[in-house]
Design a protein around this motif. Structure first.
Motif, PDB file in Angstrom:
ATOM      1  N   GLY A  18       0.823  -1.209   0.000  1.00 26.23           N
ATOM      2  CA  GLY A  18       0.000   0.000   0.000  1.00 26.23           C
ATOM      3  C   GLY A  18       0.851   1.251   0.000  1.00 26.23           C
ATOM      4  O   GLY A  18       0.564   2.220  -0.718  1.00 26.23           O
ATOM      5  N   TRP A  19       1.936   1.239   0.812  1.00 28.55           N
ATOM      6  CA  TRP A  19       2.850   2.390   0.845  1.00 28.55           C
ATOM      7  C   TRP A  19       3.551   2.555  -0.505  1.00 28.55           C
ATOM      8  O   TRP A  19       3.712   3.677  -0.999  1.00 28.55           O
ATOM      9  CB  TRP A  19       3.878   2.203   1.958  1.00 28.55           C
ATOM     10  N   LYS A  20       3.925   1.441  -1.080  1.00 27.53           N
ATOM     11  CA  LYS A  20       4.567   1.473  -2.398  1.00 27.53           C
ATOM     12  C   LYS A  20       3.624   2.063  -3.443  1.00 27.53           C
ATOM     13  O   LYS A  20       4.029   2.853  -4.304  1.00 27.53           O
ATOM     14  CB  LYS A  20       4.978   0.051  -2.788  1.00 27.53           C
TER      15      LYS A  20
ATOM     16  N   THR B 219       6.438   6.127   7.460  1.00 24.77           N
ATOM     17  CA  THR B 219       5.811   5.161   8.362  1.00 24.77           C
ATOM     18  C   THR B 219       6.066   5.533   9.822  1.00 24.77           C
ATOM     19  O   THR B 219       6.861   6.425  10.119  1.00 24.77           O
ATOM     20  CB  THR B 219       6.359   3.743   8.135  1.00 24.77           C
ATOM     21  N   ASP B 220       5.415   4.821  10.710  1.00 24.41           N
ATOM     22  CA  ASP B 220       5.738   4.903  12.130  1.00 24.41           C
ATOM     23  C   ASP B 220       7.075   4.180  12.355  1.00 24.41           C
ATOM     24  O   ASP B 220       7.700   3.691  11.413  1.00 24.41           O
ATOM     25  CB  ASP B 220       4.639   4.232  12.958  1.00 24.41           C
ATOM     26  N   PHE B 221       7.489   4.075  13.610  1.00 21.38           N
ATOM     27  CA  PHE B 221       8.712   3.333  13.927  1.00 21.38           C
ATOM     28  C   PHE B 221       8.492   1.844  13.681  1.00 21.38           C
ATOM     29  O   PHE B 221       7.451   1.285  14.052  1.00 21.38           O
ATOM     30  CB  PHE B 221       9.120   3.561  15.384  1.00 21.38           C
TER      31      PHE B 221
ATOM     32  N   ARG C 100      12.025   4.755  11.476  1.00 28.33           N
ATOM     33  CA  ARG C 100      10.942   5.106  10.563  1.00 28.33           C
ATOM     34  C   ARG C 100      11.430   4.866   9.136  1.00 28.33           C
ATOM     35  O   ARG C 100      12.623   5.043   8.846  1.00 28.33           O
ATOM     36  CB  ARG C 100      10.510   6.566  10.729  1.00 28.33           C
ATOM     37  N   ALA C 101      10.517   4.468   8.269  1.00 27.15           N
ATOM     38  CA  ALA C 101      10.855   4.268   6.856  1.00 27.15           C
ATOM     39  C   ALA C 101      10.233   5.392   6.041  1.00 27.15           C
ATOM     40  O   ALA C 101       9.073   5.768   6.260  1.00 27.15           O
ATOM     41  CB  ALA C 101      10.330   2.919   6.374  1.00 27.15           C
ATOM     42  N   PHE C 102      11.004   5.906   5.101  1.00 29.57           N
ATOM     43  CA  PHE C 102      10.543   6.990   4.220  1.00 29.57           C
ATOM     44  C   PHE C 102      10.575   6.478   2.785  1.00 29.57           C
ATOM     45  O   PHE C 102      11.635   6.228   2.225  1.00 29.57           O
ATOM     46  CB  PHE C 102      11.450   8.212   4.383  1.00 29.57           C
ATOM     47  N   PHE C 103       9.380   6.245   2.226  1.00 30.94           N
ATOM     48  CA  PHE C 103       9.247   5.819   0.830  1.00 30.94           C
ATOM     49  C   PHE C 103       9.137   7.069  -0.047  1.00 30.94           C
ATOM     50  O   PHE C 103       8.371   7.980   0.280  1.00 30.94           O
ATOM     51  CB  PHE C 103       7.970   4.986   0.644  1.00 30.94           C
TER      52      PHE C 103
ATOM     53  N   PHE D 245      11.889  12.715   8.199  1.00 30.74           N
ATOM     54  CA  PHE D 245      11.554  11.631   9.113  1.00 30.74           C
ATOM     55  C   PHE D 245      10.727  12.095  10.315  1.00 30.74           C
ATOM     56  O   PHE D 245      10.301  11.273  11.130  1.00 30.74           O
ATOM     57  CB  PHE D 245      12.834  10.926   9.582  1.00 30.74           C
ATOM     58  N   SER D 246      10.496  13.413  10.406  1.00 34.59           N
ATOM     59  CA  SER D 246       9.595  13.975  11.435  1.00 34.59           C
ATOM     60  C   SER D 246       9.814  13.312  12.799  1.00 34.59           C
ATOM     61  O   SER D 246       8.920  12.661  13.353  1.00 34.59           O
ATOM     62  CB  SER D 246       8.131  13.811  11.001  1.00 34.59           C
ATOM     63  N   MET D 247      10.986  13.493  13.328  1.00 38.99           N
ATOM     64  CA  MET D 247      11.377  12.791  14.551  1.00 38.99           C
ATOM     65  C   MET D 247      12.144  13.735  15.479  1.00 38.99           C
ATOM     66  O   MET D 247      12.883  14.590  15.011  1.00 38.99           O
ATOM     67  CB  MET D 247      12.264  11.608  14.146  1.00 38.99           C
TER      68      MET D 247
END
Length: 258
Positions: A21-23, A35-37, A71-74, A86-88
């Motif tokens: 879905g993210w892809k 994504t979240d952690f 966190r993953a950033f696509f 990464f909003s962290m």
């Protein structure tokens, strides 16, 4: 899709669907997705599924070099990711260190008692008397306003730059074991020098995790890169499954946390 599922465990199908879905967000809407952690097993699944995809790229960040949860950033080709993507935030927990100490379990329990999802914060780092925690930006204000006690200890949060986060490599003792099967109870009994019955009881009482998730089935089959943890005994990692011996036993390389 079934051909993809067969390479993973049944209970991982839901997460695999999320990854696709993210892809799809990147390929069809041509926009990034954060994504979240994620735990290391989830990160590995993403790397396996995305691979060298020319249309979708992914980067991971957890606040410091050797972070476990990230966190993953696509993102599509036109984006060059930065740390801001990464909003962290990294926070240091300020408390009266002369009089008390804080454990990982106390910090984690306190965070969870605020009603937060585990996926909204990353690693909790304890280095000597210093306690640091990585959090998603979207919960930072909530934490600063509401997280003022850990047990009976008064605390406050101080934001710190990522370069001030303590980076550490987990130290492990490496050993080679041979087991009759890849069943969870058989492997853990060998690793921690306990009886199969003792390990089975721990599993059935929800005291065993595989890849950060409770497993209550002693027949659960372990695989390479699995992280195993047993309450009261520590953590270990399946570094390699090296095949079978002449006596038809499995030879496994295990890293045991010091």
């Amino acid at each position: 899709m079934e051909s993809v599922y067969q390479h993973f465990r049944k209970e991982e199908r839901e997460f695999i669907d999320k990854v696709f879905g993210w892809k799809q967000i990147v390929t069809e809407q041509y926009r990034p997705k954060l994504t979240d952690f994620l735990d290391p097993r989830e990160q590995k699944i993403i790397k396996t599924l995305i691979g060298e995809n020319p249309d979708v790229h992914v980067q991971f960040f957890g606040g410091y070099k050797n972070a476990e949860r990230k966190r993953a950033f696509f993102y599509p080709d036109y984006i060059q990711p930065t740390l801001d993507d990464f909003s962290m935030f990294a926070f240091e927990i300020m408390f009266p260190k002369k009089f008390v100490t804080l454990s990982h379990r106390e910090v984690l329990g306190s965070l969870m008692s605020l009603g937060l999802k585990r996926s909204k914060f990353g690693d909790i780092i304890i280095h000597d008397e210093t306690v640091q925690v990585m959090v998603a930006q979207e919960i930072a204000n909530f934490l600063q306003l509401n997280w003022n006690k850990i047990g009976k200890i008064s605390v406050r949060l101080k934001q710190i730059p990522f370069e001030d986060v303590f980076s550490h490599e987990e130290e492990m003792d490496i050993s080679l074991i041979t087991v009759s099967s890849l069943r969870l109870d058989a492997v853990l009994a060998n690793v921690y020098h306990q009886s199969r019955q003792k390990i089975k009881s721990l599993i059935e009482n929800s005291l065993v995790k595989v890849n950060w998730k409770i497993v209550e089935d002693a027949h659960f089959e372990i695989a390479e890169d699995d992280v195993l943890s047993v309450r009261g005994f520590g953590r270990s990692k399946v570094l390699a499954i090296e095949g079978k011996t002449r006596k038809d036993k499995w030879r496994i390389k295990i890293g045991i946390q010091k």
